[in-house]
Design a protein around this motif. Structure first.
Motif, PDB file in Angstrom:
ATOM      1  N   TRP A 279      -3.200  -0.784   2.043  1.00 28.37           N
ATOM      2  CA  TRP A 279      -3.214  -0.197   3.386  1.00 28.37           C
ATOM      3  C   TRP A 279      -2.793   1.266   3.379  1.00 28.37           C
ATOM      4  CZ3 TRP A 279       1.038   1.184   6.676  1.00 28.37           C
ATOM      5  CH2 TRP A 279       0.672   1.468   7.997  1.00 28.37           C
TER       6      TRP A 279
ATOM      7  N   PHE B 140       1.866 -15.035  14.997  1.00 28.61           N
ATOM      8  CA  PHE B 140       0.435 -15.096  15.292  1.00 28.61           C
ATOM      9  C   PHE B 140      -0.215 -16.286  14.587  1.00 28.61           C
ATOM     10  CE2 PHE B 140      -3.911 -13.845  13.993  1.00 28.61           C
ATOM     11  CZ  PHE B 140      -4.494 -13.790  15.253  1.00 28.61           C
ATOM     12  N   LEU B 141       0.158 -16.517  13.313  1.00 30.17           N
ATOM     13  CA  LEU B 141      -0.405 -17.644  12.567  1.00 30.17           C
ATOM     14  C   LEU B 141       0.012 -18.978  13.193  1.00 30.17           C
ATOM     15  CD1 LEU B 141       0.087 -16.397   8.882  1.00 30.17           C
ATOM     16  CD2 LEU B 141      -2.021 -16.427  10.223  1.00 30.17           C
TER      17      LEU B 141
ATOM     18  N   SER C 192       2.108  -9.551  -0.919  1.00 32.52           N
ATOM     19  CA  SER C 192       2.507  -8.775   0.261  1.00 32.52           C
ATOM     20  C   SER C 192       2.630  -7.299  -0.085  1.00 32.52           C
ATOM     21  CB  SER C 192       3.843  -9.297   0.815  1.00 32.52           C
ATOM     22  OG  SER C 192       3.768 -10.654   1.164  1.00 32.52           O
TER      23      SER C 192
ATOM     24  N   LEU D 270       7.342  -7.080  10.176  1.00 36.10           N
ATOM     25  CA  LEU D 270       6.067  -7.790  10.320  1.00 36.10           C
ATOM     26  C   LEU D 270       6.027  -9.060   9.483  1.00 36.10           C
ATOM     27  CD1 LEU D 270       3.532  -4.815  10.232  1.00 36.10           C
ATOM     28  CD2 LEU D 270       4.191  -6.158  12.227  1.00 36.10           C
ATOM     29  N   PHE D 271       6.574  -8.997   8.265  1.00 36.84           N
ATOM     30  CA  PHE D 271       6.511 -10.131   7.348  1.00 36.84           C
ATOM     31  C   PHE D 271       7.767 -11.001   7.385  1.00 36.84           C
ATOM     32  CE2 PHE D 271       3.335  -7.767   4.429  1.00 36.84           C
ATOM     33  CZ  PHE D 271       2.268  -8.350   5.115  1.00 36.84           C
TER      34      PHE D 271
ATOM     35  N   TRP E 261       5.916 -14.843   2.996  1.00 41.91           N
ATOM     36  CA  TRP E 261       5.629 -13.461   2.616  1.00 41.91           C
ATOM     37  C   TRP E 261       6.668 -12.909   1.649  1.00 41.91           C
ATOM     38  CZ3 TRP E 261       0.793 -12.842   3.497  1.00 41.91           C
ATOM     39  CH2 TRP E 261       0.192 -13.427   4.608  1.00 41.91           C
TER      40      TRP E 261
ATOM     41  N   PHE F 187       7.145  -3.218   7.673  1.00 43.19           N
ATOM     42  CA  PHE F 187       6.579  -4.442   7.100  1.00 43.19           C
ATOM     43  C   PHE F 187       7.649  -5.507   6.862  1.00 43.19           C
ATOM     44  CE2 PHE F 187       2.742  -2.018   6.404  1.00 43.19           C
ATOM     45  CZ  PHE F 187       1.754  -2.994   6.542  1.00 43.19           C
TER      46      PHE F 187
ATOM     47  N   GLY G  89       8.774 -12.890  12.409  1.00 42.82           N
ATOM     48  CA  GLY G  89       7.821 -11.800  12.243  1.00 42.82           C
ATOM     49  C   GLY G  89       6.557 -11.993  13.060  1.00 42.82           C
ATOM     50  N   PRO G  90       5.989 -10.914  13.580  1.00 42.53           N
ATOM     51  CA  PRO G  90       4.747 -11.005  14.374  1.00 42.53           C
ATOM     52  C   PRO G  90       3.591 -11.656  13.625  1.00 42.53           C
ATOM     53  CG  PRO G  90       5.750  -8.843  14.612  1.00 42.53           C
ATOM     54  CD  PRO G  90       6.509  -9.542  13.533  1.00 42.53           C
ATOM     55  N   VAL G  91       3.505 -11.437  12.315  1.00 43.64           N
ATOM     56  CA  VAL G  91       2.407 -12.020  11.540  1.00 43.64           C
ATOM     57  C   VAL G  91       2.478 -13.542  11.571  1.00 43.64           C
ATOM     58  CG1 VAL G  91       1.357 -12.215   9.251  1.00 43.64           C
ATOM     59  CG2 VAL G  91       2.198  -9.991  10.047  1.00 43.64           C
ATOM     60  N   ASN G  92       3.663 -14.086  11.271  1.00 42.68           N
ATOM     61  CA  ASN G  92       3.796 -15.538  11.260  1.00 42.68           C
ATOM     62  C   ASN G  92       3.760 -16.128  12.666  1.00 42.68           C
ATOM     63  OD1 ASN G  92       3.818 -15.752   8.540  1.00 42.68           O
ATOM     64  ND2 ASN G  92       5.953 -16.359   8.325  1.00 42.68           N
TER      65      ASN G  92
END
Length: 297
Positions: free
Chosen positions: A171, A142-143, A164, A131-132, A154, A128, A137-140
């Protein structure tokens, strides 16, 4: 009379011999540390000074603690972390109902959802962190691809770091709660649902009037263990954020560790431990009192 009184003394003595290892272990590793913490909370002892360094200061540690901004911040964070439990239970129960009725390969989905719970917390935290990541990071990423110009930072943002952590906790715990709920759902008599179908009850009505009341003992168990467990979140915080940024993810148990093993304030750390114990005890008592009104056995 004496013969009857001492007739089973050999069996009794043998029983005590068998429970002695566990009794000694519990005494040394649980009972004695609790009593020691209660005593040390009234001192300013530092374990480096040795046994001779005891200095009784009464309630000074408690006065300092409740005016300590970092501890108050940590306590507030932990109260917010408590929201993880009901949110996670709602998601877990919903998933359990769907998997129990409408999904094939149930065992496969049980394993999939249970994997995060049994995974190493250190590994989960590192994943994470990637990810964050605030920029790469993949999350941002993607956003950004969706057109969001300024996505959250995050775990690097004071306002988003604690949410976060809460997302990660939800999860990781869903798998365990899901398994327990599935076991509870399988104990509900199918005749109740069949009778409701004959009467023309909707799915929502059956969920509200049959499923929720009959899994309430399971919900109570998960609620008690979940709320107690929320006061023990330590390893995730240490690896993921180390209490930062600006103490936004600091929790009482993390602050206890910091005071005991970094600042070496053993007496003050014992005071924190005593306060955490009192809070958990009070929450558990309120739950046991309240469960008589909503738990159906």
């Amino acid at each position: 009379m004496k013969k009857y009184r001492f007739k089973g003394w050999k069996e009794t003595f043998a029983g005590y011999i068998f429970i002695a290892p566990m009794l000694i272990g519990v005494t040394c590793l649980t009972v004695f540390p609790i009593l020691a913490s209660i005593f040390l909370s009234f001192t300013d002892w530092n374990f480096i000074t040795g046994i001779k360094g005891f200095n009784f200061i009464g309630l000074d540690n408690f006065k300092k603690l409740f005016s300590d901004s970092v501890f108050l911040k940590s306590l507030t964070n932990n109260l917010l972390i408590l929201l993880v439990v009901p949110i996670g239970l709602l998601i877990s129960l919903s998933l359990a109902v769907v998997i129990n009725k409408h999904v094939y390969l149930k065992d496969f989905f049980k394993v999939i959802y249970f994997m995060p719970y049994i995974s190493s917390v250190v590994a989960v935290a590192i994943v994470f962190q990637v990810l964050f990541h605030p920029t790469e990071g993949p999350v941002n990423q993607f956003l950004l691809s969706l057109g969001m110009e300024d996505p959250p930072k995050w775990i690097a943002d004071v306002n988003f770091a604690l949410p976060s952590v809460m997302i990660i906790l939800i999860w990781t715990n869903i798998g365990f709660q899901l398994i327990i709920y599935l076991a509870g759902l399988q104990n509900i008599p199918k005749e109740l649902y069949e009778a409701a179908d004959i009467d023309g009850a909707s799915a929502w009505y059956k969920f509200r009037k049959i499923t929720i009341p009959l899994v309430s003992p399971t919900t109570f168990l998960l609620l008690v263990t979940g709320l107690i467990g929320s006061f023990k979140v330590f390893d995730l915080i240490v690896v993921l954020t180390n209490g930062g940024p600006a103490n936004s993810t600091s929790l009482p148990v993390f602050y206890l560790y910091d005071q005991a093993f970094v600042e070496l304030r053993t007496g003050y750390a014992s005071t924190i431990a005593l306060v955490i114990f009192a809070l958990i005890f009070l929450i558990t008592v309120f739950q046991w009192i309240g469960q008589k009104k909503w738990v159906n056995y």
